[in-house]
Enzyme design. Structure first.
Site, PDB file in Angstrom:
ATOM      1  N   HIS A 160       1.852   4.201  -2.978  1.00  0.00           N
ATOM      2  CA  HIS A 160       1.835   5.727  -2.736  1.00  0.00           C
ATOM      3  C   HIS A 160       3.276   6.420  -3.068  1.00  0.00           C
ATOM      4  CE1 HIS A 160      -1.958   6.950  -0.721  1.00  0.00           C
ATOM      5  NE2 HIS A 160      -1.803   6.073   0.548  1.00  0.00           N
TER       6      HIS A 160
ATOM      7  N   GLU B 172      -4.779   7.600  -3.152  1.00  0.00           N
ATOM      8  CA  GLU B 172      -5.177   6.425  -2.730  1.00  0.00           C
ATOM      9  C   GLU B 172      -5.701   5.459  -3.970  1.00  0.00           C
ATOM     10  OE1 GLU B 172      -4.932   6.135   0.201  1.00  0.00           O
ATOM     11  OE2 GLU B 172      -6.139   4.167   1.113  1.00  0.00           O
TER      12      GLU B 172
ATOM     13  N   HIS C 201       0.974  -1.257   0.028  1.00  0.00           N
ATOM     14  CA  HIS C 201       0.074   0.112   0.077  1.00  0.00           C
ATOM     15  C   HIS C 201       0.801   1.073  -0.002  1.00  0.00           C
ATOM     16  CE1 HIS C 201      -3.765   2.393   1.147  1.00  0.00           C
ATOM     17  NE2 HIS C 201      -2.855   3.226   1.567  1.00  0.00           N
ATOM     18  N   GLU C 202       1.857   1.147   0.955  1.00  0.00           N
ATOM     19  CA  GLU C 202       2.667   2.450   0.948  1.00  0.00           C
ATOM     20  C   GLU C 202       3.630   2.456  -0.265  1.00  0.00           C
ATOM     21  OE1 GLU C 202       1.589   4.605   2.991  1.00  0.00           O
ATOM     22  OE2 GLU C 202       0.533   3.297   4.234  1.00  0.00           O
TER      23      GLU C 202
HETATM   24 ZN    ZN Z   1      -3.186   5.224   1.602  1.00  0.00          ZN
END
Ligand code: ZN
Length: 503
Positions: free
Chosen positions: A271, A297, A267-268
């Site tokens: 980003h 997101e 997830h990170e």
């Molecule tokens: Zn996030």
């Protein structure tokens, strides 16, 4: 001064501003990862001073004059250029930052700080009546804030604009309304499904050092550049950066759970890949950054879910995971692992929710905060309203407020209008991913051999390099040829879960 001189002066000034903001981010990163506990007060003073200096630098009258100078010139004649987009977005931020009176900003900071303390107490005691008077105050403030900003339609539009520029409550509600019945139906059918993944495969002892090693390997393989970034461990995962060439991700590893640390990393890293793909030349200007939380997101969710929970991803990584975690995974099959990574179970807490039920948690919050801002739901009635909807959407009774309407800090912070960006991220992610698959028919086969450069290259070209050049909705149309729709997310979920759960 010519308009081009004004534009260049803006660029120089805002690059310096961005470097100062990076110093704040660096101090915040240090606070989360390395800082000794006793340094908290001094660090808060440092960050407070820096916030004041950077705010002053951005709201300086000369910045407004330079923007006006550009607006009266050929620079914005063609609205499709990077320069015109920069001026459009700078006007928006400058006006918003200068529209709020100083006294209001101070009052807001005080009430929000107090409301967060009261919320902590109320949540601990699971007693909404303790928090209700503060929430009334927060609501009053946010209504006033919306008036200062100005808006068309509902006040909610003005507040959401802080997080998702250009999105309107009508558009968001219509996409959510279309998604909700199908999603409720799917989650209900999954709950009744006879076949269930064995989640003990994920939730058993996993050596934390090996998890870190595995996560770093995954991040590097999908394209996170360790020459221009780091991975560290923290309590609450996040991604930050200090300008071109330095992007940091932070995650956490649990000794009895492989999933949290790994999905936190993908997830990170998602980003981070977005940030690493921005145009360095635009650093400090809107086109060198992004102002839509939904778009940001969409990138993290895509790498976490569509890619990181996908069969092709595990085709490549599972044999490696088996070698690293021999005790835990020696007797597990690829199919069992893939299923375990895609477990769906309705639960109370949003941040622990799976990929499917998560969106229902968000819709419920969106509906309630929209109604309470408009005065259609009274604050005292929020718990009952929350619990009623929760039962309808997720099929379970809320047992206490701390498992219901008191679980999130957002309202105490005054961040009303923030929640929808989480679900928008999932919707954009699914729609972009469907477009990427069409453009790259070999994608799954590439993932299966550990090659993620095709997808990353597509994202860089179509999404990352633009920064805030296009509003999220416009970029979606440009990249996928259609407006944001619920269809891609629900189709993706139906396809995946009907196979896994045999429904
Ligand atoms: Zn996030």
């Amino acid at each position: 001064m010519s308009a081009m001189d004004a534009y260049n002066a803006l660029k120089t000034h805002l690059k310096e501003h961005a470097h100062l903001v990076s110093f704040s981010s660096l101090a915040e990163w240090d606070q989360e990862t390395r800082m000794p506990k006793g340094a908290g007060d001094t660090r808060a003073d440092m960050l407070g001073l820096m916030a004041r200096l950077t705010h002053k630098m951005f709201t300086d009258k000369k910045v407004g004059d330079w923007i006006s100078e550009c607006e009266d010139s050929d620079i914005v004649a063609n609205t499709d250029t990077i320069e015109a987009a920069n001026i459009r977005e700078l006007r928006r931020s400058y006006d918003r930052q200068t529209k709020l009176p100083k006294e209001f900003v101070e009052e807001e900071a005080k009430i929000s700080s107090k409301a967060q303390q009261v919320w902590v107490e109320a949540r601990k005691k699971s007693d909404f009546t303790l928090f209700a008077p503060m929430l009334e105050k927060v609501l009053d403030l946010t209504r006033r804030k919306a008036e200062y900003y100005g808006y068309e339609g509902e006040a909610y539009n003005a507040l959401m604009d802080d997080f998702e520029p250009g999105a309107t409550v009508t558009e968001v509600a219509s996409v959510f309304d279309a998604l909700r019945p199908d999603l409720v139906d799917l989650v209900g059918r999954i709950a009744d499904a006879p076949r269930r993944p064995d989640i003990k495969i994920i939730k058993q002892p996993y050596d934390v050092n090996r998890q870190r090693l595995f996560s770093e390997m995954v991040a590097a393989t999908i394209g996170f550049d360790f020459n221009h970034g780091r991975l560290d461990e923290v309590e609450h995962p996040f991604c930050t950066g200090f300008g071109p060439g330095d992007t940091r991700i932070c995650t956490r590893f649990y000794p009895n759970d492989l999933g949290e640390g790994l999905t936190g990393t993908t997830h990170e890293a998602g980003h981070a890949l977005y940030a690493m793909g921005h145009d360095d030349e635009q650093f400090g200007m809107p086109c060198g950054d992004v102002n839509s939380l939904g778009l940001h997101e969409s990138q993290s969710r895509m790498w976490e879910n569509q890619v990181g929970r996908g069969r092709a991803f595990w085709t490549y990584f599972f044999p490696q995971a088996q070698r690293i975690f021999r005790d835990a995974l020696g007797d597990v099959s690829l199919e069992q692992m893939y299923h375990a990574m895609n477990n769906v179970t309705p639960s109370y807490i949003r941040v622990e929710a799976d990929e499917a039920t998560y969106n229902l948690h968000i819709m419920l919050r969106f509906e309630i905060e929209r109604a309470m801002l408009a005065g259609d739901i009274k604050v005292k009635d929020i718990p009952a309203e929350w619990n009623r909807r929760f039962k309808n959407y997720l099929g379970i009774e809320v047992d206490k407020d701390s498992n219901g309407c008191l679980q999130d800090v957002h309202w105490a912070m005054g961040a009303i209008g923030y929640f929808p960006t989480y679900c928008l991220g999932n919707l954009y992610s699914a729609q972009f991913y469907a477009a990427a698959r069409k453009a790259l028919p070999q994608m799954d086969e590439q993932f299966g051999r550990g090659d993620f450069s095709g997808l990353l290259g597509w994202l860089r070209e179509n999404i990352h390099r633009h920064g805030a050049r296009y509003r999220a909705g416009d970029l979606c149309k440009k990249v996928t040829g259609a407006e944001l729709s619920h269809k891609h997310l629900i189709d993706y979920m139906k396809e995946k879960y009907s196979e896994i759960y045999g429904i």
